[in-house]
Each structure stands twice: as structure tokens, then as C-alpha cells.
Design a protein around this motif. Structure first.
Motif, PDB file in Angstrom:
ATOM      1  N   TYR A  72       0.892  -1.187  -0.100  1.00  0.00           N
ATOM      2  CA  TYR A  72       0.132   0.004  -0.068  1.00  0.00           C
ATOM      3  C   TYR A  72       0.853   1.090  -0.059  1.00  0.00           C
ATOM      4  CZ  TYR A  72      -3.812  -3.094   0.836  1.00  0.00           C
ATOM      5  OH  TYR A  72      -4.986  -4.257   0.907  1.00  0.00           O
ATOM      6  N   SER A  85      -2.609   8.989  -2.382  1.00  0.00           N
ATOM      7  CA  SER A  85      -3.731   8.868  -1.501  1.00  0.00           C
ATOM      8  C   SER A  85      -4.881   8.625  -2.575  1.00  0.00           C
ATOM      9  CB  SER A  85      -4.160   9.950  -0.523  1.00  0.00           C
ATOM     10  OG  SER A  85      -4.521  11.197  -1.425  1.00  0.00           O
ATOM     11  N   GLY A  86      -6.186   8.786  -1.727  1.00  0.00           N
ATOM     12  CA  GLY A  86      -7.309   8.203  -2.679  1.00  0.00           C
ATOM     13  C   GLY A  86      -7.935   7.028  -2.244  1.00  0.00           C
ATOM     14  N   ASP A  87      -8.288   6.009  -2.590  1.00  0.00           N
ATOM     15  CA  ASP A  87      -8.922   4.772  -2.574  1.00  0.00           C
ATOM     16  C   ASP A  87      -7.958   3.902  -2.162  1.00  0.00           C
ATOM     17  OD1 ASP A  87     -11.444   5.997  -2.669  1.00  0.00           O
ATOM     18  OD2 ASP A  87     -11.731   5.491  -4.711  1.00  0.00           O
ATOM     19  N   THR A  88      -7.125   3.941  -1.248  1.00  0.00           N
ATOM     20  CA  THR A  88      -6.246   2.934  -0.670  1.00  0.00           C
ATOM     21  C   THR A  88      -5.444   2.470  -1.809  1.00  0.00           C
ATOM     22  OG1 THR A  88      -7.951   2.379   0.809  1.00  0.00           O
ATOM     23  CG2 THR A  88      -5.853   0.915   1.001  1.00  0.00           C
ATOM     24  N   GLY A 105      -6.027   1.908  -7.507  1.00  0.00           N
ATOM     25  CA  GLY A 105      -6.829   2.217  -6.218  1.00  0.00           C
ATOM     26  C   GLY A 105      -7.585   0.842  -6.006  1.00  0.00           C
ATOM     27  N   TYR A 106      -8.133   0.935  -4.792  1.00  0.00           N
ATOM     28  CA  TYR A 106      -8.971  -0.310  -4.134  1.00  0.00           C
ATOM     29  C   TYR A 106     -10.446  -0.061  -4.528  1.00  0.00           C
ATOM     30  CZ  TYR A 106     -10.600  -3.953  -1.322  1.00  0.00           C
ATOM     31  OH  TYR A 106     -11.401  -5.167  -0.895  1.00  0.00           O
ATOM     32  N   ASN A 110     -10.195  -0.194  -9.997  1.00  0.00           N
ATOM     33  CA  ASN A 110     -11.438   0.660  -9.766  1.00  0.00           C
ATOM     34  C   ASN A 110     -11.404   1.855  -8.984  1.00  0.00           C
ATOM     35  OD1 ASN A 110     -13.788  -0.815 -11.587  1.00  0.00           O
ATOM     36  ND2 ASN A 110     -12.589  -2.380 -10.783  1.00  0.00           N
ATOM     37  N   GLY A 111     -10.431   1.849  -8.233  1.00  0.00           N
ATOM     38  CA  GLY A 111     -10.198   2.875  -7.058  1.00  0.00           C
ATOM     39  C   GLY A 111      -9.724   4.095  -7.740  1.00  0.00           C
ATOM     40  N   ALA A 112      -9.950   5.362  -7.142  1.00  0.00           N
ATOM     41  CA  ALA A 112      -9.400   6.602  -7.314  1.00  0.00           C
ATOM     42  C   ALA A 112      -7.919   6.617  -6.949  1.00  0.00           C
ATOM     43  CB  ALA A 112     -10.384   7.742  -7.188  1.00  0.00           C
ATOM     44  N   ARG A 181      -5.999  13.968  -9.244  1.00  0.00           N
ATOM     45  CA  ARG A 181      -6.899  12.893  -9.026  1.00  0.00           C
ATOM     46  C   ARG A 181      -7.160  12.129 -10.120  1.00  0.00           C
ATOM     47  NH1 ARG A 181     -10.519  10.710  -5.078  1.00  0.00           N
ATOM     48  NH2 ARG A 181     -12.535  10.059  -5.847  1.00  0.00           N
ATOM     49  N   ALA A 183      -9.887   9.226 -11.868  1.00  0.00           N
ATOM     50  CA  ALA A 183     -10.874   8.306 -11.410  1.00  0.00           C
ATOM     51  C   ALA A 183     -11.790   7.764 -12.421  1.00  0.00           C
ATOM     52  CB  ALA A 183     -12.043   8.756 -10.142  1.00  0.00           C
TER      53      ALA A 183
END
Length: 348
Positions: A72, A85-88, A105-106, A110-112, A181, A183
Motif C-alpha cells: 500500500y 492517497s485516494g482509494d487506498t 486504487g482499491y 477501480n479505485g481513485a 486525482r 478516477a
């Protein structure tokens, strides 16, 4: 008034994040043998370690091969000038990307993902960039994923959607970019990840660090259109003389109607300095002004001194003895030997 630190560092430079081939070979051994893909059409193919090593050899590139897969990622690259940072976000393999491993991302793909540019010497302090770039994808759907970039106040500066199938290189340029960012905004069938992040960090020309102390009119001043800005905790980061803050630099305050030069003086023993200003032209009002430090023709705004407003008059208190307050004359005589009563305000 609460004082926020104002830091000035030296010269503009691009940070080199060079990874040696020896490190690359070590990290390759740590790669997971599990294969994942950000494209439904490219599944479980052996990724190209040769291409990945070539990417690592390029100066100034973060390739995410610096750490093992499933790591991570947050501040591991802070000493390079960026925090994620963002969605882990975490490192994963991606058989759809020729320079895998990548940052996802998580949930996976699919995560930002967010990136915040910081001072490598002091990661708690934001620095801005003029240019940054990264690879993103694999895109199976056009206009599905957007990259947005922001200034230090979190205000949106720009936004761009993916425009090609596959892996797309985003190259973003502009002033005062503090973060980004990326996403998914509509549908991207198997998601995306990023890789090969690069940026050019534009630092200040000024080599001093100090804090704003106060803005004040000295008691006993005879004319009410003068004011002084005081600074404390002065440090010359390169070890130079504190007196250089005044001898080598100039200071100005400026609103929409006027620009005023200041007279600087320093007390090296107290690690403090002050700048005196005078309102010379009617109506002797300074409204929502900013203050800047200048070196030759280049100036930088002192960021914690915002919306400075001064309402003064040009009368001499010894001769007239009246106060000018909130834009109108008062009937009160000055009883303490000539203190000009005027309004000075700084918005937080």
C-alpha cells in the motif's frame, strides 16, 4: 492573528527519481507470480520485464517497481516530492500494461488515485508543479476515466478524459498545480491503473523562511496613512546572512488600484524584520491587498498575508487632531498625544 509558516526555497528543478538496474533486478524477484489485468481482452500474459527495466532507467520516473507488489502506497515517495492517497492505492501487476507493476486504487483497477506534491525536505508543506505526466489505462472505453488537477486551495484547474484505447500518456502543464486525482466517472469495463509518474517541481526563488508576526501602526505616528508589517523566526536556509532579506530583496503591497513599495529593515539578533509602507495617494485606502517579496523583477506572494485592508487619511494629527474611522470622521479628539485612529484588517 494566527501565523502560518511562509517558506522560500532555492531554484527551479526537476526531481530525479532514478532507479538503478541493480534495484530493478532485486525488485523483479519480489514481483508476485499472480497476474491481473486492467483489460478484459488481455488476460494473464507474461509482462515484459525488459520494458519495465527500460522505464526505470529513465530519469525522473516513478515506476512503482521500487516496492513489492501488494504494498500500500502513501508517503513512501515523499522524499521524491509526492504523496499518494485516494482509494487506498497499492502496487499490483497488470498484464495489460507493458511496464507493470502499476499503482491501482482499491478495489483493484477501480479505485481513485490522488497525488499531492510536497517539499521533499518537509513533506508537511505543499509545493506546486508546472508540469506532471503519467501513464493510465488500460482503457477499453473512451471518456470513461478523468484526471483532474487542483491548486493549493483545492480549486479545480483542469480536467481531461481518456481519449485512446489502451495505455494513454497524460501530460499536464499549467501554473500552481498542487495535486491531481484520476478516477472512473462512467463505465470502464476492467478498470485502470497508473504508472511512470513524472513531475517538474517549481520551487521558489527565495531562500528564506519566516512567519508573519503582526501588522501595526506605531503609537504616536503623526500621519495616519503609514503602517508596518512585522515578521519573525527568520531563517536563511542556505546559511546566508539574515540581512540579505532586506539588502537583496524588495517588498510590495498591491490591490486592484495601486502598488506600494516598502522599506525593509532587519534585526538579525532577534531573527526578525519589518517592512514600512505609506499610502501616498487619495483616497488613502488599500483594499483586499496582497504582499509580495521580490528578487529583481520576479515576485512571490506571501501566502499567509491575504486581503490586507487599510483605511487612512493624509491629515497630520498634530495639526488636526481628529480621528478617521470606518470611512467617516468622528467627533472625538485624540487625547493621548497623537495616535492616528484608522482601520486595518487582515482576513484569515
Amino acid at each position: 492573528m494566527e501565523c502560518n509558516k511562509v517558506t522560500f526555497a532555492s531554484t527551479c528543478l526537476a526531481y530525479s527519481l532514478l532507479v538503478t538496474s541493480a534495484n530493478a533486478q532485486t525488485n523483479q524477484q519480489a514481483y508476485s507470480e499472480e497476474f491481473y489485468s486492467s483489460s478484459p481482452t488481455i488476460q494473464k500474459q507474461q509482462f515484459s520485464k525488459q520494458n519495465q527495466v527500460q522505464a526505470e532507467a529513465q530519469e525522473g520516473i516513478i515506476t512503482f517497481s521500487e516496492f513489492a507488489t501488494n504494498t500500500y502506497i502513501t508517503d513512501q515517495y515523499a522524499d521524491k516530492g509526492i504523496i499518494f492517497s485516494g482509494d487506498t492505492p497499492f502496487i499490483t501487476s497488470d498484464s495489460a500494461n507493458p511496464t507493470t507493476p502499476v499503482l491501482s486504487g482499491y478495489p483493484r483497477f477501480n479505485g481513485a488515485i490522488e497525488g499531492h506534491f510536497v517539499d521533499p525536505a518537509d513533506p508537511s508543506r505543499t509545493l506546486t508543479v508546472n508540469t506532471f505526466a503519467l501513464d493510465a489505462g488500460y482503457f477499453d472505453d473512451l471518456s470513461s476515466t478523468a484526471i483532474s488537477w487542483y491548486n493549493e486551495n483545492g480549486e479545480l484547474l483542469g480536467k481531461r478524459f481518456d481519449s485512446i484505447y489502451g495505455i494513454e500518456r497524460f501530460e499536464i502543464s499549467g501554473e500552481n498545480i498542487a495535486s491531481f486525482r484520476i478516477a472512473i466517472e462512467t463505465e470502464e469495463r476492467a478498470g485502470f491503473a497508473i504508472d511512470n509518474v513524472w513531475f517538474n517541481q517549481a520551487q521558489s526563488l527565495f531562500n528564506f523562511e519566516f512567519e508573519t508576526d503582526k501588522v501595526y501602526q506605531k503609537r504616536g505616528a503623526k500621519v495616519s496613512n503609514t503602517f508596518t508589517v512585522y515578521f519573525r523566526d527568520l531563517v536563511a536556509k542556505s546559511g546566508g546572512a539574515l540581512e540579505d532579506i532586506c539588502s537583496q530583496h524588495s517588498f510590495i503591497v498591491q490591490d486592484s488600484n495601486q502598488q506600494l513599495p516598502g522599506e525593509c529593515s532587519v534585526d538579525a539578533a532577534k531573527k526578525a524584520f519589518k517592512v514600512d509602507f505609506t499610502l501616498n495617494n487619495a483616497p488613502y485606502v488599500l483594499k483586499d491587498a496582497s504582499m509580495s517579496i521580490c528578487l529583481a523583477e520576479q515576485c512571490e506572494v506571501i501566502k499567509d498575508l491575504n486581503n490586507l485592508s487599510v483605511y487612512g487619511t493624509s491629515f497630520n494629527v498634530d495639526q488636526h487632531g481628529y480621528a478617521f474611522k470606518n470611512g467617516g470622521w468622528s467627533d472625538a479628539m485624540l487625547a493621548d498625544g497623537g495616535i492616528a485612529c484608522w482601520v486595518l484588517a487582515i482576513s484569515p
